[in-house]
Write an enzyme that holds these catalytic residues in place. Structure first.
Site, PDB file in Angstrom:
ATOM      1  N   ASP A  92      19.948  68.808 -60.188  1.00  0.00           N
ATOM      2  CA  ASP A  92      18.559  69.058 -59.826  1.00  0.00           C
ATOM      3  C   ASP A  92      18.033  70.131 -60.782  1.00  0.00           C
ATOM      4  O   ASP A  92      18.776  71.006 -61.211  1.00  0.00           O
ATOM      5  CB  ASP A  92      18.528  69.542 -58.367  1.00  0.00           C
ATOM      6  CG  ASP A  92      17.130  69.812 -57.857  1.00  0.00           C
ATOM      7  OD1 ASP A  92      16.174  69.663 -58.636  1.00  0.00           O
ATOM      8  OD2 ASP A  92      16.999  70.190 -56.687  1.00  0.00           O
ATOM      9  N   SER A  93      16.758  70.071 -61.100  1.00  0.00           N
ATOM     10  CA  SER A  93      16.208  70.992 -62.098  1.00  0.00           C
ATOM     11  C   SER A  93      15.965  72.398 -61.576  1.00  0.00           C
ATOM     12  O   SER A  93      15.660  73.300 -62.347  1.00  0.00           O
ATOM     13  CB  SER A  93      14.878  70.440 -62.622  1.00  0.00           C
ATOM     14  OG  SER A  93      13.907  70.464 -61.593  1.00  0.00           O
ATOM     15  N   GLY A  94      16.050  72.599 -60.259  1.00  0.00           N
ATOM     16  CA  GLY A  94      15.762  73.901 -59.676  1.00  0.00           C
ATOM     17  C   GLY A  94      14.381  73.987 -59.070  1.00  0.00           C
ATOM     18  O   GLY A  94      14.026  75.008 -58.473  1.00  0.00           O
ATOM     19  N   GLY A  95      13.579  72.920 -59.195  1.00  0.00           N
ATOM     20  CA  GLY A  95      12.227  72.935 -58.649  1.00  0.00           C
ATOM     21  C   GLY A  95      12.195  73.159 -57.151  1.00  0.00           C
ATOM     22  O   GLY A  95      11.350  73.901 -56.633  1.00  0.00           O
ATOM     23  N   PHE A  96      13.133  72.539 -56.430  1.00  0.00           N
ATOM     24  CA  PHE A  96      13.156  72.705 -54.976  1.00  0.00           C
ATOM     25  C   PHE A  96      13.543  74.127 -54.597  1.00  0.00           C
ATOM     26  O   PHE A  96      12.999  74.701 -53.655  1.00  0.00           O
ATOM     27  CB  PHE A  96      14.118  71.711 -54.327  1.00  0.00           C
ATOM     28  CG  PHE A  96      14.171  71.840 -52.832  1.00  0.00           C
ATOM     29  CD1 PHE A  96      13.190  71.248 -52.040  1.00  0.00           C
ATOM     30  CD2 PHE A  96      15.170  72.567 -52.202  1.00  0.00           C
ATOM     31  CE1 PHE A  96      13.212  71.375 -50.657  1.00  0.00           C
ATOM     32  CE2 PHE A  96      15.203  72.697 -50.823  1.00  0.00           C
ATOM     33  CZ  PHE A  96      14.221  72.097 -50.050  1.00  0.00           C
ATOM     34  N   ASP A 146       9.750  70.322 -61.960  1.00  0.00           N
ATOM     35  CA  ASP A 146       8.556  69.962 -61.203  1.00  0.00           C
ATOM     36  C   ASP A 146       8.252  71.047 -60.180  1.00  0.00           C
ATOM     37  O   ASP A 146       9.053  71.955 -59.980  1.00  0.00           O
ATOM     38  CB  ASP A 146       8.758  68.619 -60.482  1.00  0.00           C
ATOM     39  CG  ASP A 146       9.841  68.706 -59.410  1.00  0.00           C
ATOM     40  OD1 ASP A 146      10.813  69.475 -59.589  1.00  0.00           O
ATOM     41  OD2 ASP A 146       9.728  68.014 -58.390  1.00  0.00           O
ATOM     42  N   GLN A 194       5.563  63.201 -57.473  1.00  0.00           N
ATOM     43  CA  GLN A 194       5.105  64.153 -56.460  1.00  0.00           C
ATOM     44  C   GLN A 194       3.817  63.622 -55.815  1.00  0.00           C
ATOM     45  O   GLN A 194       3.516  62.452 -55.931  1.00  0.00           O
ATOM     46  CB  GLN A 194       4.914  65.536 -57.078  1.00  0.00           C
ATOM     47  CG  GLN A 194       6.215  66.261 -57.416  1.00  0.00           C
ATOM     48  CD  GLN A 194       6.997  66.700 -56.187  1.00  0.00           C
ATOM     49  OE1 GLN A 194       6.500  66.686 -55.063  1.00  0.00           O
ATOM     50  NE2 GLN A 194       8.250  67.106 -56.392  1.00  0.00           N
ATOM     51  N   GLY A 221       9.554  66.075 -53.190  1.00  0.00           N
ATOM     52  CA  GLY A 221       8.529  66.584 -52.290  1.00  0.00           C
ATOM     53  C   GLY A 221       8.513  65.960 -50.916  1.00  0.00           C
ATOM     54  O   GLY A 221       7.535  66.112 -50.179  1.00  0.00           O
ATOM     55  N   ASP A 271      20.758  62.329 -51.953  1.00  0.00           N
ATOM     56  CA  ASP A 271      21.604  63.512 -51.802  1.00  0.00           C
ATOM     57  C   ASP A 271      21.053  64.319 -50.641  1.00  0.00           C
ATOM     58  O   ASP A 271      19.866  64.232 -50.308  1.00  0.00           O
ATOM     59  CB  ASP A 271      21.590  64.378 -53.067  1.00  0.00           C
ATOM     60  CG  ASP A 271      20.330  65.249 -53.136  1.00  0.00           C
ATOM     61  OD1 ASP A 271      20.407  66.431 -52.747  1.00  0.00           O
ATOM     62  OD2 ASP A 271      19.270  64.746 -53.531  1.00  0.00           O
ATOM     63  N   HIS A 340      35.183  64.682 -42.623  1.00  0.00           N
ATOM     64  CA  HIS A 340      34.730  63.568 -41.775  1.00  0.00           C
ATOM     65  C   HIS A 340      33.302  63.157 -42.117  1.00  0.00           C
ATOM     66  O   HIS A 340      33.020  61.973 -42.336  1.00  0.00           O
ATOM     67  CB  HIS A 340      34.808  63.909 -40.293  1.00  0.00           C
ATOM     68  CG  HIS A 340      34.002  62.953 -39.470  1.00  0.00           C
ATOM     69  ND1 HIS A 340      34.473  61.710 -39.127  1.00  0.00           N
ATOM     70  CD2 HIS A 340      32.714  63.021 -39.004  1.00  0.00           C
ATOM     71  CE1 HIS A 340      33.522  61.052 -38.463  1.00  0.00           C
ATOM     72  NE2 HIS A 340      32.451  61.833 -38.381  1.00  0.00           N
TER      73      HIS A 340
END
Length: 376
Positions: A92-96, A146, A194, A221, A271, A340
């Site tokens: 992930d680019s780090g946007g979140f 993003d 987005q 998003g 994910d 599990h």
């Protein structure tokens, strides 16, 4: 990276395909266990490979940039070698993470200035340096930088943010052409749709991302607090526009039911931290419903954790024993529950794939959704 679409379900848009990268084959639909900081929490790499057996896992640019830092990863020869993982990785680019910092960051056209959650130091992410960081991390699939908008979101803000994300995408693509890969294998680049929960913005963003011509595309998003039905509505709009001959990745989603419903809408990759995070809190997912193993009702239940026996922990340990470990605050409790839950998520997407190829997906999905909504 290549993508071969093998079959589409006759009663839905569910698809079975194969992604091939320099690190191997990824059969879709696929769930990617989240290995935020070069580890899937609570699981050794040997257990991850032998017991859970994912084709691909996810790492996070923001966390890896802060710790252990990109220079350490480069000295190690990239993330694969650093964590001893020879299969596929997506970053992930780090946007979140920038979105989740809210009070610790400032977003401008140039990029995002943010404060580290570790030591309070200031850092700056731009489309350009995030591409460089992901080159150094060395994942097989890397994401555009993003802005992930919150929910609920004002229309005007969502529109401004979407257009900035599109401009950032153009900068990502331009800069990637100038920064060669570092470790002798290729990297695939995915842009991100987005537009919050606004139909016209989602459609506009999907058109822009489709026209970028990338080898795969992502939807961001969502799963940020909106009702599930709105998530599904946005995904249906987007999957009707994104090219059918390229994989579609829905970021950060979700519950087992979310995954099945979005597979039916034509999503290929998922994910989420839910299987590992919920495991650490004692919530187990099964095909018959979900279990809070801390409940007293399991104190003298000596039946297997899950009689379906997806992983070895399901039959090696009883519900009563696992509850005892949680109540006693033993580390082993979280490890067992994590294996599990991850095993169940992998079973779910692989069984979905079998049902798609057999032409029986939709009826199976409807039955599973009802069963998994049950609290056991």
């Amino acid at each position: 990276m290549t993508f071969d679409l093998l079959h589409t379900d006759i009663n839905s848009k569910a698809r079975a395909g194969v992604i091939t990268t320099d690190h191997g084959v990824i059969e879709t639909p696929i769930f990617m266990p989240v290995g935020t900081a070069a580890t899937v929490k609570g699981v050794h790499q040997r257990e991850l490979k032998e017991d859970i057996n994912p084709d691909i896992i996810l790492g996070n640019t923001y966390h890896l940039y802060l710790r252990p830092k990109t220079e350490i990863l480069e000295k190690a020869g990239g993330l694969h070698k650093f964590m001893n993982w020879d299969r596929n990785i997506l970053t992930d680019s780090g946007g979140f993470q920038v979105y989740s910092l809210s009070g610790r960051r400032k977003i401008k056209e140039e990029g995002v200035k943010f404060k580290s959650h570790i030591d309070g130091s200031y850092h700056f992410f731009s489309p350009e340096n995030v591409m460089e960081i992901q080159r150094t991390i060395g994942a097989d699939i890397i994401m555009a930088f993003d802005e992930c908008t919150p929910y609920p979101c004002d229309y005007r803000y969502a529109k401004r943010s979407m257009h900035m994300t599109h401009r950032w995408l153009d900068r990502c693509i331009s800069h990637l052409e100038k920064v060669p890969v570092k470790y002798g294998y290729d990297q695939a680049f995915f842009p991100i749709v987005q537009g919050s929960t606004f139909k016209d913005l989602r459609a506009e963003s999907a058109e822009y991302i489709a026209n970028a011509g990338a080898v795969g595309n992502a939807i961001g998003g969502l799963s940020v607090g909106e009702p599930a039905e709105e998530m599904y509505e946005m995904c249906e709009i987007v999957t009707n526009i994104l090219p059918k001959d390229k994989p579609r990745y829905l970021m950060g989603v979700g519950t087992p039911i979310n995954i099945l419903e979005n597979i039916a809408l034509g999503i290929d990759m998922f994910d989420c931290v839910m299987p590992t995070r919920n495991a650490r809190n004692g919530m187990l997912f099964t095909s018959e419903g979900f279990i809070n193993i801390k409940n007293k009702k399991w104190a003298d239940d000596f039946s297997p954790i899950d009689p379906m026996a997806i992983t070895w922990v399901d039959t090696d340990y009883s519900k009563a024993y696992l509850r005892h470990l949680f109540i006693s605050d033993e580390y082993l409790a979280k490890q067992i529950a994590t294996i599990h839950n991850l095993g169940f998520y992998m079973w779910l997407v692989r069984e979905a794939r079998k049902q798609i190829l057999a032409g029986t997906f939709y009826a199976w999905k409807e039955k599973m959704v009802k069963q998994m909504a049950t609290r056991l």
